[in-house]
Design an enzyme around this catalytic site. Structure first.
Site, mmCIF file in Angstrom:
data_model
loop_
_atom_site.group_PDB
_atom_site.id
_atom_site.type_symbol
_atom_site.label_atom_id
_atom_site.label_comp_id
_atom_site.label_asym_id
_atom_site.label_seq_id
_atom_site.Cartn_x
_atom_site.Cartn_y
_atom_site.Cartn_z
ATOM 1 N N GLU A 15 38.639 39.695 43.035
ATOM 2 C CA GLU A 15 38.750 39.479 41.592
ATOM 3 C C GLU A 15 39.457 38.168 41.291
ATOM 4 O OE1 GLU A 15 37.982 39.872 38.721
ATOM 5 O OE2 GLU A 15 38.088 41.899 37.928
ATOM 6 N N ASP A 16 39.153 37.593 40.151
ATOM 7 C CA ASP A 16 39.890 36.406 39.719
ATOM 8 C C ASP A 16 41.285 36.779 39.236
ATOM 9 O OD1 ASP A 16 38.881 37.770 37.518
ATOM 10 O OD2 ASP A 16 38.102 36.012 36.493
ATOM 11 N N LYS A 66 48.791 39.812 36.429
ATOM 12 C CA LYS A 66 49.748 39.750 35.314
ATOM 13 C C LYS A 66 50.501 41.082 35.273
ATOM 14 C CE LYS A 66 46.928 36.894 32.139
ATOM 15 N NZ LYS A 66 45.997 36.993 30.979
ATOM 16 N N PHE A 69 47.280 33.737 28.586
ATOM 17 C CA PHE A 69 45.882 33.501 28.932
ATOM 18 C C PHE A 69 45.728 32.214 29.746
ATOM 19 C CE2 PHE A 69 41.404 32.550 28.239
ATOM 20 C CZ PHE A 69 40.855 33.803 28.430
ATOM 21 N N VAL A 70 44.896 32.276 30.796
ATOM 22 C CA VAL A 70 44.648 31.101 31.641
ATOM 23 C C VAL A 70 43.140 30.802 31.746
ATOM 24 C CG1 VAL A 70 46.745 31.345 33.045
ATOM 25 C CG2 VAL A 70 44.664 32.536 33.754
ATOM 26 N N ASP A 81 37.299 31.711 32.397
ATOM 27 C CA ASP A 81 36.820 31.042 31.192
ATOM 28 C C ASP A 81 37.602 31.407 29.950
ATOM 29 O OD1 ASP A 81 35.776 33.792 31.201
ATOM 30 O OD2 ASP A 81 34.704 33.152 29.400
ATOM 31 N N ARG A 105 35.295 27.291 33.276
ATOM 32 C CA ARG A 105 35.208 27.859 34.636
ATOM 33 C C ARG A 105 35.175 26.788 35.721
ATOM 34 N NH1 ARG A 105 34.104 33.323 34.097
ATOM 35 N NH2 ARG A 105 32.743 33.945 32.388
HETATM 36 P P1 IMP Z 1 41.457 43.816 32.905
HETATM 37 O O1 IMP Z 1 40.340 44.807 32.933
HETATM 38 O O2 IMP Z 1 42.251 43.899 31.635
HETATM 39 O O3 IMP Z 1 42.357 43.894 34.123
HETATM 40 O O4 IMP Z 1 40.802 42.402 32.826
HETATM 41 C C1 IMP Z 1 40.265 41.835 33.917
HETATM 42 C C2 IMP Z 1 39.255 40.763 33.605
HETATM 43 O O5 IMP Z 1 39.483 40.098 32.349
HETATM 44 C C3 IMP Z 1 39.399 39.701 34.654
HETATM 45 O O6 IMP Z 1 38.577 39.980 35.745
HETATM 46 C C4 IMP Z 1 39.006 38.436 33.928
HETATM 47 O O7 IMP Z 1 37.621 38.246 34.065
HETATM 48 C C5 IMP Z 1 39.389 38.697 32.494
HETATM 49 N N1 IMP Z 1 40.713 38.084 32.197
HETATM 50 C C6 IMP Z 1 41.905 38.705 32.128
HETATM 51 N N2 IMP Z 1 42.893 37.842 31.849
HETATM 52 C C7 IMP Z 1 42.304 36.631 31.750
HETATM 53 C C8 IMP Z 1 42.817 35.293 31.505
HETATM 54 O O8 IMP Z 1 44.024 35.036 31.307
HETATM 55 N N3 IMP Z 1 41.885 34.299 31.508
HETATM 56 C C9 IMP Z 1 40.566 34.512 31.720
HETATM 57 N N4 IMP Z 1 40.050 35.721 31.953
HETATM 58 C C10 IMP Z 1 40.918 36.772 31.973
HETATM 59 MG MG MG Z 2 37.002 39.102 36.443
#
Ligand code: IMP
Ligand code: MG
Length: 175
Positions: free
Chosen positions: A100-101, A132, A153-154, A160, A166
């Site tokens: 995962e990113d 995070k 946010f990054v 993106d 990206r």
């Molecule tokens: P989660 O389901 O809330 O953990 O969100 C995960 C997904 O949201 C990640 O895989 C990212 O694709 C996107 N995401 C979460 N935070 C960021 C951010 O700060 N920048 C860009 N994409 C984010």
């Molecule tokens: Mg992702």
């Protein structure tokens, strides 16, 4: 400083630091999964750059596949995970590394874990470039974390803002 659409972002983690940390994770995975031929499952779209750098730094045989989920719209999580591209790989008795990113609330990863567990793999590990901790709602055991970052946010290195940013080789943080 850069701006994407109406938002301003400041430099946060250099391309060099990202490369270095990714190489370290690649080394660890090469040791931890020796003789297991793990399958790396990249979570599209955000993980594509991390996964390609990570795969190149792994020195043992691996396979690669992708899934696509979406939980984000703009700069906040929608609270629901959509499956846009499912699993197309037999994971029975395989060692799986989800790539995962970023893990934010953990909702996407929780969803992915449930999906992959159903396929009866031998072992599941998670590698995320970013985590995070303050945003995490769903507790998740993450095996490889590149960087723990604050709840801001990054963009860049695969990630993106509204579809853009990206391709930036370094990471930027919302000002
Ligand atoms: P989660 O389901 O809330 O953990 O969100 C995960 C997904 O949201 C990640 O895989 C990212 O694709 C996107 N995401 C979460 N935070 C960021 C951010 O700060 N920048 C860009 N994409 C984010
Ligand atoms: Mg992702």
């Amino acid at each position: 400083m850069i701006s994407i659409k109406n938002k301003v972002f400041v430099p946060y983690i250099t391309a060099n630091s990202l490369q270095q940390r990714v190489a370290e994770i690649g080394n660890e995975i090469s040791k931890d999964f020796k003789e297991e031929c793990p399958i790396l499952i990249g979570v599209l779209n955000g993980s594509f750059i991390f996964l390609s750098d990570l795969a190149k730094s792994i020195t043992i045989p691996i396979e690669v596949s992708f899934v696509k989920v979406s939980s984000y719209s703009g700069t906040s999580s929608t609270g629901a995970v959509k499956n846009l591209l499912g699993l197309d790989f037999d994971l029975n008795e395989r060692s799986v590394i989800i790539v995962e990113d970023i893990i934010d609330t953990g909702l996407s990863m929780k969803h992915l874990l449930e999906m992959i567990r159903r396929e009866n793999p031998k072992r599941i590990a998670i590698a995320t470039l970013l985590l995070k901790p303050e945003a995490l709602i769903h507790p998740i055991n993450v095996n490889y974390v590149g960087f723990e970052i604050p709840n801001k946010f990054v963009v860049g290195y695969g990630m993106d803002f509204d579809g853009l940013g990206r391709n930036l080789p370094e990471l930027y943080q919302l000002k």
